[in-house]
Scaffold this motif. Structure first.
Motif, PDB file in Angstrom:
ATOM      1  N   GLY A 132       0.324  15.821  -7.333  1.00  0.00           N
ATOM      2  CA  GLY A 132       1.356  16.838  -7.365  1.00  0.00           C
ATOM      3  C   GLY A 132       2.258  16.840  -6.153  1.00  0.00           C
ATOM      4  O   GLY A 132       2.799  17.779  -6.150  1.00  0.00           O
ATOM      5  N   ALA A 133       2.297  15.702  -5.615  1.00  0.00           N
ATOM      6  CA  ALA A 133       3.386  15.730  -4.624  1.00  0.00           C
ATOM      7  C   ALA A 133       4.767  15.120  -4.970  1.00  0.00           C
ATOM      8  O   ALA A 133       4.781  14.647  -6.052  1.00  0.00           O
ATOM      9  CB  ALA A 133       2.920  14.415  -3.572  1.00  0.00           C
ATOM     10  N   THR A 134       5.677  15.431  -4.167  1.00  0.00           N
ATOM     11  CA  THR A 134       7.031  15.160  -4.753  1.00  0.00           C
ATOM     12  C   THR A 134       7.583  13.769  -3.762  1.00  0.00           C
ATOM     13  O   THR A 134       8.334  13.184  -4.346  1.00  0.00           O
ATOM     14  CB  THR A 134       8.385  16.219  -4.721  1.00  0.00           C
ATOM     15  N   ARG A 135       6.911  13.741  -2.634  1.00  0.00           N
ATOM     16  CA  ARG A 135       6.988  12.668  -1.807  1.00  0.00           C
ATOM     17  C   ARG A 135       5.899  12.399  -0.919  1.00  0.00           C
ATOM     18  O   ARG A 135       5.184  13.552  -0.605  1.00  0.00           O
ATOM     19  CB  ARG A 135       8.307  12.826  -1.066  1.00  0.00           C
ATOM     20  N   VAL A 136       5.518  11.399  -0.230  1.00  0.00           N
ATOM     21  CA  VAL A 136       4.736  11.255   0.848  1.00  0.00           C
ATOM     22  C   VAL A 136       5.194  11.197   2.165  1.00  0.00           C
ATOM     23  O   VAL A 136       6.450  10.562   2.464  1.00  0.00           O
ATOM     24  CB  VAL A 136       3.934   9.668   0.676  1.00  0.00           C
ATOM     25  N   LEU A 137       4.807  12.235   3.318  1.00  0.00           N
ATOM     26  CA  LEU A 137       5.374  12.372   4.209  1.00  0.00           C
ATOM     27  C   LEU A 137       4.357  12.367   5.611  1.00  0.00           C
ATOM     28  O   LEU A 137       3.219  12.842   5.208  1.00  0.00           O
ATOM     29  CB  LEU A 137       5.867  13.965   4.276  1.00  0.00           C
ATOM     30  N   PRO A 138       4.704  11.965   6.635  1.00  0.00           N
ATOM     31  CA  PRO A 138       3.856  11.967   7.859  1.00  0.00           C
ATOM     32  C   PRO A 138       3.649  13.318   8.140  1.00  0.00           C
ATOM     33  O   PRO A 138       4.377  14.309   8.233  1.00  0.00           O
ATOM     34  CB  PRO A 138       4.740  11.052   8.922  1.00  0.00           C
ATOM     35  N   VAL A 139       2.311  13.382   8.799  1.00  0.00           N
ATOM     36  CA  VAL A 139       1.833  14.539   9.324  1.00  0.00           C
ATOM     37  C   VAL A 139       2.100  14.932  10.648  1.00  0.00           C
ATOM     38  O   VAL A 139       1.735  13.904  11.471  1.00  0.00           O
ATOM     39  CB  VAL A 139       0.379  15.207   8.967  1.00  0.00           C
ATOM     40  N   PRO A 140       3.317  15.731  11.258  1.00  0.00           N
ATOM     41  CA  PRO A 140       3.482  15.509  12.767  1.00  0.00           C
ATOM     42  C   PRO A 140       2.110  15.810  13.536  1.00  0.00           C
ATOM     43  O   PRO A 140       1.289  16.435  13.255  1.00  0.00           O
ATOM     44  CB  PRO A 140       4.263  16.888  12.976  1.00  0.00           C
ATOM     45  N   GLY A 141       2.177  14.871  14.791  1.00  0.00           N
ATOM     46  CA  GLY A 141       1.123  14.987  15.629  1.00  0.00           C
ATOM     47  C   GLY A 141      -0.116  14.324  15.114  1.00  0.00           C
ATOM     48  O   GLY A 141      -1.077  14.562  15.754  1.00  0.00           O
ATOM     49  N   SER A 142      -0.137  13.408  14.088  1.00  0.00           N
ATOM     50  CA  SER A 142      -1.064  12.735  13.428  1.00  0.00           C
ATOM     51  C   SER A 142      -0.831  11.599  13.181  1.00  0.00           C
ATOM     52  O   SER A 142       0.495  11.084  12.908  1.00  0.00           O
ATOM     53  CB  SER A 142      -1.938  13.613  12.672  1.00  0.00           C
ATOM     54  N   ASN A 143      -1.575  10.637  12.618  1.00  0.00           N
ATOM     55  CA  ASN A 143      -1.488   9.267  12.026  1.00  0.00           C
ATOM     56  C   ASN A 143      -1.632   9.432  10.584  1.00  0.00           C
ATOM     57  O   ASN A 143      -1.764   8.317   9.805  1.00  0.00           O
ATOM     58  CB  ASN A 143      -2.369   8.234  12.717  1.00  0.00           C
ATOM     59  N   THR A 144      -1.712  10.678  10.050  1.00  0.00           N
ATOM     60  CA  THR A 144      -2.132  10.801   8.724  1.00  0.00           C
ATOM     61  C   THR A 144      -0.843  10.877   7.835  1.00  0.00           C
ATOM     62  O   THR A 144       0.276  11.358   8.366  1.00  0.00           O
ATOM     63  CB  THR A 144      -3.059  11.995   8.451  1.00  0.00           C
ATOM     64  N   LEU A 145      -0.841  10.950   6.525  1.00  0.00           N
ATOM     65  CA  LEU A 145       0.262  11.247   5.580  1.00  0.00           C
ATOM     66  C   LEU A 145      -0.272  12.193   4.452  1.00  0.00           C
ATOM     67  O   LEU A 145      -1.210  12.327   4.076  1.00  0.00           O
ATOM     68  CB  LEU A 145       0.679   9.851   4.859  1.00  0.00           C
ATOM     69  N   ASN A 178      -5.075  -1.137   3.596  1.00  0.00           N
ATOM     70  CA  ASN A 178      -6.144  -0.327   3.158  1.00  0.00           C
ATOM     71  C   ASN A 178      -5.666   0.991   3.169  1.00  0.00           C
ATOM     72  O   ASN A 178      -4.954   1.304   4.377  1.00  0.00           O
ATOM     73  CB  ASN A 178      -7.523  -0.545   4.013  1.00  0.00           C
ATOM     74  N   ILE A 179      -6.100   1.970   2.333  1.00  0.00           N
ATOM     75  CA  ILE A 179      -5.639   3.303   2.311  1.00  0.00           C
ATOM     76  C   ILE A 179      -6.967   4.169   2.304  1.00  0.00           C
ATOM     77  O   ILE A 179      -7.894   3.948   1.592  1.00  0.00           O
ATOM     78  CB  ILE A 179      -4.894   3.604   1.132  1.00  0.00           C
ATOM     79  N   SER A 180      -7.107   4.713   3.544  1.00  0.00           N
ATOM     80  CA  SER A 180      -8.062   5.689   3.773  1.00  0.00           C
ATOM     81  C   SER A 180      -7.767   6.999   3.507  1.00  0.00           C
ATOM     82  O   SER A 180      -6.735   7.466   3.476  1.00  0.00           O
ATOM     83  CB  SER A 180      -8.707   5.792   5.280  1.00  0.00           C
ATOM     84  N   PHE A 181      -8.677   8.000   2.900  1.00  0.00           N
ATOM     85  CA  PHE A 181      -8.534   9.221   2.659  1.00  0.00           C
ATOM     86  C   PHE A 181      -9.349  10.113   3.273  1.00  0.00           C
ATOM     87  O   PHE A 181     -10.574  10.086   3.471  1.00  0.00           O
ATOM     88  CB  PHE A 181      -8.820   9.722   1.223  1.00  0.00           C
ATOM     89  N   TYR A 182      -8.774  11.331   3.691  1.00  0.00           N
ATOM     90  CA  TYR A 182      -9.515  12.431   4.410  1.00  0.00           C
ATOM     91  C   TYR A 182      -9.373  13.870   3.586  1.00  0.00           C
ATOM     92  O   TYR A 182      -7.994  14.061   3.254  1.00  0.00           O
ATOM     93  CB  TYR A 182      -9.144  12.500   5.779  1.00  0.00           C
ATOM     94  N   VAL A 183     -10.325  14.650   3.556  1.00  0.00           N
ATOM     95  CA  VAL A 183     -10.304  15.966   2.839  1.00  0.00           C
ATOM     96  C   VAL A 183     -10.428  17.132   3.857  1.00  0.00           C
ATOM     97  O   VAL A 183     -11.173  16.759   4.685  1.00  0.00           O
ATOM     98  CB  VAL A 183     -11.135  15.926   1.450  1.00  0.00           C
ATOM     99  N   PRO A 216       0.829  -1.334   0.001  1.00  0.00           N
ATOM    100  CA  PRO A 216      -0.019  -0.114  -0.095  1.00  0.00           C
ATOM    101  C   PRO A 216       0.731   1.338   0.085  1.00  0.00           C
ATOM    102  O   PRO A 216       0.314   2.372  -0.487  1.00  0.00           O
ATOM    103  CB  PRO A 216      -0.857  -0.109   1.196  1.00  0.00           C
ATOM    104  N   GLN A 217       1.994   1.286   0.764  1.00  0.00           N
ATOM    105  CA  GLN A 217       2.675   2.544   0.677  1.00  0.00           C
ATOM    106  C   GLN A 217       3.148   2.763  -0.683  1.00  0.00           C
ATOM    107  O   GLN A 217       3.396   4.000  -1.228  1.00  0.00           O
ATOM    108  CB  GLN A 217       4.062   2.451   1.545  1.00  0.00           C
ATOM    109  N   LYS A 218       3.680   2.035  -1.595  1.00  0.00           N
ATOM    110  CA  LYS A 218       4.249   2.151  -2.755  1.00  0.00           C
ATOM    111  C   LYS A 218       2.998   2.446  -3.748  1.00  0.00           C
ATOM    112  O   LYS A 218       3.170   3.555  -4.554  1.00  0.00           O
ATOM    113  CB  LYS A 218       4.617   1.029  -3.230  1.00  0.00           C
ATOM    114  N   LEU A 219       2.012   2.004  -3.681  1.00  0.00           N
ATOM    115  CA  LEU A 219       0.734   2.279  -4.428  1.00  0.00           C
ATOM    116  C   LEU A 219       0.323   3.692  -4.056  1.00  0.00           C
ATOM    117  O   LEU A 219       0.089   4.582  -4.962  1.00  0.00           O
ATOM    118  CB  LEU A 219      -0.480   1.531  -3.864  1.00  0.00           C
ATOM    119  N   LEU A 220       0.306   4.246  -2.769  1.00  0.00           N
ATOM    120  CA  LEU A 220      -0.069   5.580  -2.310  1.00  0.00           C
ATOM    121  C   LEU A 220       1.010   6.598  -2.727  1.00  0.00           C
ATOM    122  O   LEU A 220       0.770   7.550  -3.275  1.00  0.00           O
ATOM    123  CB  LEU A 220       0.090   5.556  -0.847  1.00  0.00           C
ATOM    124  N   GLU A 221       2.350   6.157  -2.760  1.00  0.00           N
ATOM    125  CA  GLU A 221       3.098   7.122  -3.131  1.00  0.00           C
ATOM    126  C   GLU A 221       2.922   7.134  -4.987  1.00  0.00           C
ATOM    127  O   GLU A 221       3.367   8.623  -5.387  1.00  0.00           O
ATOM    128  CB  GLU A 221       4.713   6.637  -3.070  1.00  0.00           C
TER     129      GLU A 221
END
Length: 98
Positions: free
Chosen positions: A28-41, A58-63, A15-20
């Protein structure tokens, strides 16, 4: 942030490779990074309009904005349609849709 009603389930166990690939090719990302203080990317190059969470395969998405939900769901669905040997869409009913 509002959770999208679709998720990606990675059938290939990566899933990490797929998400990247989604982030780099469609968001439009140049890389996938963790968001500090959360479990989101962060997956949209720092715009913070969409984030992801990986749980096993599983990959969940939040807008950030509910008005963008349809746009991102279409974009994710289009990406998955080109990756059918690796993943598929899982649809969940959101609380606000009940």
């Amino acid at each position: 942030m509002s959770k999208l009603k679709i998720q990606i389930e990675a059938d290939d166990g990566e899933p990490q490779k797929l998400l990247e690939e989604l982030a780099l090719n469609k968001l439009g990302a140049t890389r996938v990074l963790p968001v500090p203080g959360s479990n989101t990317l962060n997956i949209d190059g720092g715009l913070n309009d969409i984030r992801a969470v990986i749980d096993t395969n599983n990959i969940s998405f939040y807008v950030r904005y509910e008005r963008d939900a349809d746009k991102f769901e279409k974009l994710i669905t289009y990406f998955v349609a080109s990756q059918t040997e690796r993943c598929h869409i899982v649809v969940y009913e959101r609380e606000q849709d009940k």
